[in-house]
Design an enzyme around this catalytic site. Structure first.
Site: not given
Ligand code: F6R
Length: 608
Positions: A603, A481, A27, A2, A485, A74, A488, A100-101
């Site tokens: 994302k 993981e 944000r 928020c 990381k 948010w 990617e 906020n909060g």
């Molecule tokens: C890797 C990454 C992706 C997500 C995946 C699922 O860093 O971000 O592997 O974890 O696309 O995304 P969500 O959690 O949004 O369902």
């Protein structure tokens, strides 16, 4: 997260509020609203979605008035709707507030206020505060706010006005930021300095348990005991982009460093340590059905799937609940033997991942109870599942998931205690896990001190073409993981292996140019991990190890060692992943890749 903006002074407030809201967009938010007062008349607008929606609602005109407040929301309590958007007002329509909060004791306060005749318009915790202020109001909005502050628990910041106290804006904070921007013509109050610096660079940061009363171009800062605090404005020299990233070079680094706070946020109000129990309000409606669950499928993609893999071990070991983690994109293509005792738990930061959503729908068609662990409130997965737990960590902006992963693990640990205590978990074990959970934010802070050492190691290895990550049991998923990381964001080929698997093939890859990153805390598989490290060393492979503070044996084998604090075995992934996130980050920056937006990735993956 928020965002708050408020203004009182000689200028018109509306353009300043709108500009401030736009500065806060980075944000993340799901609805917005504002209220402007002129001659005791308040004009308020709210809209779900972007600021443009709010502008459409306003209809392209100016709203006159030199005092106003505005907010980007948010969602945390209640889905994104106009009713739940801020500002909120009291029953008389004269007191207006943005918040906020989180107000942790909002339900008890709301019950009491409703008994006293207050009528609520929204599902938010925030609205409780405006009615509480109304209850205490006797002609001085600052005094009413001060009294109300003593009644609430949680972390928060507020900006409030009363339409019949001309030109007066009051603000208070505890645990959530608030800053005053001091101009010759007036004062802007905001949750983030980005909303201020276009108007002025002279700012005063409020400290916890401080209030500001702004009136007639003057500001007065006092503590909650009404004692004056003399504070001088300071100059902000950062530019806007630096401010959005809070001085970090990338959102990813900022989000890695936010983890002590995001872990705290995911735990807030959920742990009853003395009783060795957890409280998950989002599951209350299905509590009876949860006690009947006999098999759990943890369904997710990518990083969230790896969180599920850790959850599988946690739930089986401590809650005696048979669990399996499944890649969501495979779920529908496999003959699922789903019986009455089955439950599906979807993990998703965005709440929009198409494959995860498809798996939920498939399970629902088979009458399987579906739950979600989701960060984005009101997202498709949050709406589709029957009940769930929110992460409450604010938006994750970098494409590579970091703070969402550790938060998912925290929630899986909470669920382990939740289910465990419904099943066979002893009180002492519940107390032990919850105590360790409460110590995690401080241990995550300690773990972040590995930053410098990790950067040095990355500088040494950033030109390699391949990397292996190895771990066992709880940290097998962390190896996966760590590899994800690295690949990617740095585009370096990396693979994660279960330590015991290397003899079955991958060992053939090992030579002096093929380094391995071992996750080797002092846990129940420690000795086995040491043997695997020896196997790699014996074949000339460089070894980096992540070990428990105080461990001397690992240093005798590995080329580089990074130390993390000791915690309960099932919680080690939450700490162990942090140096791996930093490692990927520095490997990427040394290779000059676009860290926050890696090529070919999005994302939110809304296609199957
Ligand atoms: C890797 C990454 C992706 C997500 C995946 C699922 O860093 O971000 O592997 O974890 O696309 O995304 P969500 O959690 O949004 O369902």
């Amino acid at each position: 997260m928020c965002g708050i903006v408020g203004y009182t002074g000689q200028k018109q407030s509306f353009p300043l509020l709108l500009d401030g809201l736009k500065r806060l967009e980075y944000r993340g938010y799901d609805s917005a609203g504002l209220a402007v007062v002129k001659e005791s008349q308040v004009e308020s607008h709210k809209a779900v979605g972007k600021i443009e929606e709010l502008q459409k609602d306003i209809g392209g005109k100016d709203i006159p008035g030199s005092l106003g407040i505005a907010h980007t929301r948010w969602a945390t309590h209640g889905v994104p709707t106009e009713e739940n958007a801020h500002p909120h007002c009291d029953c008389s329509g004269r007191i207006w507030l943005v918040h906020n909060g989180i107000i942790e004791n909002h339900q008890a306060l709301k019950d009491q206020l409703e008994k006293e005749g207050h009528e609520f318009q929204s599902e938010t915790d925030s609205e409780v505060m405006v009615h509480l202020i109304e209850k205490f109001y006797q002609g001085d909005i600052a005094e009413a706010l001060r009294q109300a502050l003593y009644k609430i628990e949680g972390a928060y910041s507020f900006v409030v006005f009363h339409s019949e106290e001309p030109g007066k804006l009051v603000a208070a904070k505890k645990g959530s930021p608030l800053v005053l921007g001091i101009d010759d013509d007036g004062v802007i109050v905001a949750s983030d300095v980005t909303a201020i610096i276009r108007q002025t660079r002279n700012v005063i940061y409020l400290e916890d348990k401080e209030m500001a009363v702004v009136e007639g171009g003057e500001f007065h800062i006092l503590n909650w005991n009404n004692q004056t605090r003399n504070k001088e404005p300071q100059k902000v020299s950062w530019d806007l982009e630096e401010l959005e990233k809070k001085g970090y070079d990338h959102f990813m680094l900022k989000e890695i460093f936010e983890q002590p706070d995001s872990i705290t946020d995911s735990l807030r109000g959920r742990v009853i340590q003395e009783e060795g129990k957890v409280k998950l309000g989002g599951l209350d409606t299905v509590a009876d059905r949860l006690s009947q669950v006999e098999n759990l499928d943890l369904v997710a993609c990518g990083t969230a799937y790896y969180a599920g893999l850790v959850g599988e071990y946690m739930l089986e070991e401590y809650a005696d609940l048979p669990a399996r983690a499944l890649v969501a994109s495979e779920f529908r293509y496999r003959k699922q033997l789903l019986d009455k005792g089955h439950c599906l738990l979807a993990l998703s930061q965005s709440g929009e991942t198409a494959d995860t959503l498809a798996a939920i729908k498939e399970a629902q068609e088979r009458n399987v109870l579906s739950l979600g662990v989701v960060n984005v409130v009101g997202s498709s997965i949050a709406r589709t599942t029957e009940a769930g737990v929110y992460n409450h960590i604010g938006p994750e902006i970098a494409v590579a998931s970091t703070k969402a992963f550790t938060s998912q693990l925290v929630i899986l640990a909470l669920l382990t205690v939740y289910w465990g205590r419904m099943r066979n978990m002893a009180l002492a074990m519940g107390q032990r896990i919850t105590q360790e959970l409460e110590e995690l934010p401080q241990k995550a802070q300690e773990t972040l001190k590995t930053d410098k050492r990790i950067r040095e190691i990355a500088q040494k290895y950033y030109q390699v073409s391949n990397f292996a990550f190895l771990g066992r049991k709880y940290n097998y998923a962390v190896a996966l993981e760590g590899a994800l990381k690295l690949k990617e964001i740095s585009y370096i080929h990396a693979e994660g292996f279960a330590g015991g698997e290397i003899k079955h093939g991958p060992l053939a890859l090992v030579d002096k140019d093929f380094p391995s990153f071992f996750i080797v805390p002092q846990d129940s598989v420690y000795e086995k991990n040491l043997s695997n490290m020896q196997e790699i060393k014996a074949r000339g492979g460089p070894v980096i190890a992540l070990a428990t503070q105080g461990d001397e044996r690992v240093a005798q084998i590995a080329d580089e060692v990074v130390y993390i604090p000791k915690t309960l075995e099932m919680l080690t992934p939450i700490l162990a992943v942090i140096p791996l996130q930093l490692f990927a980050y520095y490997m990427a920056t040394f290779n000059s890749t676009d860290v926050d937006k890696p090529r070919n990735l999005a994302k939110s993956v809304t296609v199957e």
